[in-house]
Design a protein around this motif. Sequence first.
Motif, mmCIF file in Angstrom:
data_model
loop_
_atom_site.group_PDB
_atom_site.id
_atom_site.type_symbol
_atom_site.label_atom_id
_atom_site.label_comp_id
_atom_site.label_asym_id
_atom_site.label_seq_id
_atom_site.Cartn_x
_atom_site.Cartn_y
_atom_site.Cartn_z
ATOM 1 N N ASP A 101 0.732 -0.572 -0.081
ATOM 2 C CA ASP A 101 0.096 0.027 -0.006
ATOM 3 C C ASP A 101 1.152 1.877 0.210
ATOM 4 O O ASP A 101 2.107 1.399 0.343
ATOM 5 C CB ASP A 101 -0.411 0.299 1.298
ATOM 6 N N ALA A 102 0.493 2.475 -0.240
ATOM 7 C CA ALA A 102 0.562 3.622 -0.487
ATOM 8 C C ALA A 102 1.514 4.212 1.113
ATOM 9 O O ALA A 102 2.925 4.517 1.193
ATOM 10 C CB ALA A 102 -0.224 4.728 -0.722
ATOM 11 N N GLU A 103 0.697 4.008 2.048
ATOM 12 C CA GLU A 103 1.283 4.007 2.994
ATOM 13 C C GLU A 103 2.858 3.836 3.487
ATOM 14 O O GLU A 103 3.404 4.058 3.817
ATOM 15 C CB GLU A 103 0.650 4.333 3.897
ATOM 16 N N SER A 104 2.605 2.524 3.163
ATOM 17 C CA SER A 104 3.802 1.015 3.735
ATOM 18 C C SER A 104 5.100 2.125 2.645
ATOM 19 O O SER A 104 6.296 2.376 3.082
ATOM 20 C CB SER A 104 3.784 0.564 3.412
ATOM 21 N N LEU A 171 -0.820 -6.027 -8.049
ATOM 22 C CA LEU A 171 0.573 -5.438 -7.621
ATOM 23 C C LEU A 171 0.788 -6.181 -8.077
ATOM 24 O O LEU A 171 2.257 -4.974 -8.269
ATOM 25 C CB LEU A 171 0.625 -5.872 -5.961
ATOM 26 N N SER A 175 2.347 -2.822 -11.086
ATOM 27 C CA SER A 175 2.954 -2.126 -10.515
ATOM 28 C C SER A 175 3.624 -1.422 -11.596
ATOM 29 O O SER A 175 4.540 -0.476 -11.891
ATOM 30 C CB SER A 175 4.441 -2.895 -10.002
ATOM 31 N N ALA A 324 2.126 3.633 -6.434
ATOM 32 C CA ALA A 324 1.319 2.937 -4.921
ATOM 33 C C ALA A 324 -0.285 3.568 -4.118
ATOM 34 O O ALA A 324 -0.676 2.967 -4.354
ATOM 35 C CB ALA A 324 2.194 2.559 -3.724
ATOM 36 N N THR A 325 0.365 4.786 -5.110
ATOM 37 C CA THR A 325 -1.544 5.108 -4.382
ATOM 38 C C THR A 325 -2.083 4.903 -5.616
ATOM 39 O O THR A 325 -3.709 5.229 -5.390
ATOM 40 C CB THR A 325 -0.836 6.889 -4.890
ATOM 41 N N ASP A 328 -3.848 2.161 -5.033
ATOM 42 C CA ASP A 328 -4.537 1.986 -3.972
ATOM 43 C C ASP A 328 -6.198 2.309 -4.113
ATOM 44 O O ASP A 328 -6.892 2.316 -3.921
ATOM 45 C CB ASP A 328 -4.382 3.036 -3.054
ATOM 46 N N ALA A 329 -6.228 3.306 -5.310
ATOM 47 C CA ALA A 329 -6.796 4.493 -5.366
ATOM 48 C C ALA A 329 -7.606 3.004 -6.758
ATOM 49 O O ALA A 329 -8.430 2.913 -6.480
ATOM 50 C CB ALA A 329 -6.419 4.920 -6.643
ATOM 51 N N ARG A 331 -7.936 -0.473 -6.301
ATOM 52 C CA ARG A 331 -8.301 -0.947 -5.684
ATOM 53 C C ARG A 331 -10.267 -0.633 -4.603
ATOM 54 O O ARG A 331 -11.135 -1.242 -4.749
ATOM 55 C CB ARG A 331 -7.905 -1.738 -3.918
ATOM 56 N N ALA A 332 -9.137 0.647 -4.714
ATOM 57 C CA ALA A 332 -10.729 1.152 -3.951
ATOM 58 C C ALA A 332 -12.024 1.133 -5.068
ATOM 59 O O ALA A 332 -13.231 0.737 -4.702
ATOM 60 C CB ALA A 332 -10.689 2.803 -3.354
#
Length: 343
Positions: A101-104, A171, A175, A324-325, A328-329, A331-332
Amino acid sequence: MITPVRVGLVGYGFGGRYFHAPLIASAQDCEFLGVVTTSPERRAQVARDLDRPTYASLEELARAGAEAVAISTPAATHVTLAQEALKLGLAVVCDKPFALDAESARETAQLADRLGVPLTVYQNRRWDSDFRTLRRLIDQGRLGTLTRFESRFERFEPEPGPPAAGGGTLLDFGSHLVDQALVLAGPVERVYAQMHHRDGEGTLDDDVFVALTHHSGVQSHLWGSWRQGAPGPRFRAAGTSGTYLVDEIDGQEALLLAGTSPASEGDRWGVEPEDRWGQVLRGAHAEPVPSVRGAWDLFYPAFAAAVRGAGAVPVDPWDAVATATVLDAARASARSGRTVRLP
């Protein structure tokens, strides 16, 4: 020439064995120390393939004199291992996906910045023959202004499907697909995605579609699949005055799987035969385009130069945070069925 950088490899699965090990060993600016693995089976493979030592941990590798490490392990372990290596003072090449994920991903890039230790991400597909050819065509103005970028990693391997180590198709394939789109067309404004999970929600996704609207106005349509019986063209990049179409995927992966390497092939490495070239099409007019040489062999020399302070890392880790950002989007979006707008 620089003083060779002493590099170790963490993991000796598919990626470590077939991608990283031969490319590190082929790079004159790298001294390949050995492999970190605790698996008896992998240790035996390393002994047969490389005749190099194995190590039980990153700490042991560092004590053996390593200055840098390439991490090629299951996706879920990347962040933990990359952060451990950075804290040991080891420059890091982290395989994709950089993080789940983008946070990690952001935390890891921030750690590298804070410690002043080089960190890069193995986005080797930037050095694919077809992608390098496309970038040259755009730079030369032969397509006019890019308007739409279509890109595919599609395979027909429904059994067993995507390997768990990759974290799923979004992923794993995504990527690369998203990274290339960002390199070509810049930051993303909106993301829409569809995902298929063969064994139901919560299992690995095996088929994805992602649509990106870039701030530049370019539309990127990206497909990744392990269950596509009729794979589409690798690229279809449309501009205001022409379209670049290439069917076949870059051949460097096949060369590595066949046991060759840049060291064994020399100037022949990455050269695509004429029957695999793409075309620039303008209606009924089709013009074959000689492919630029595929150049995965440039990654590790560039990394070594960065470790020695002689250049930038080959892939900025903050580029991987941006990728990654977007993932994440995606996936949402796939969960909600709605387009996600990025800040």
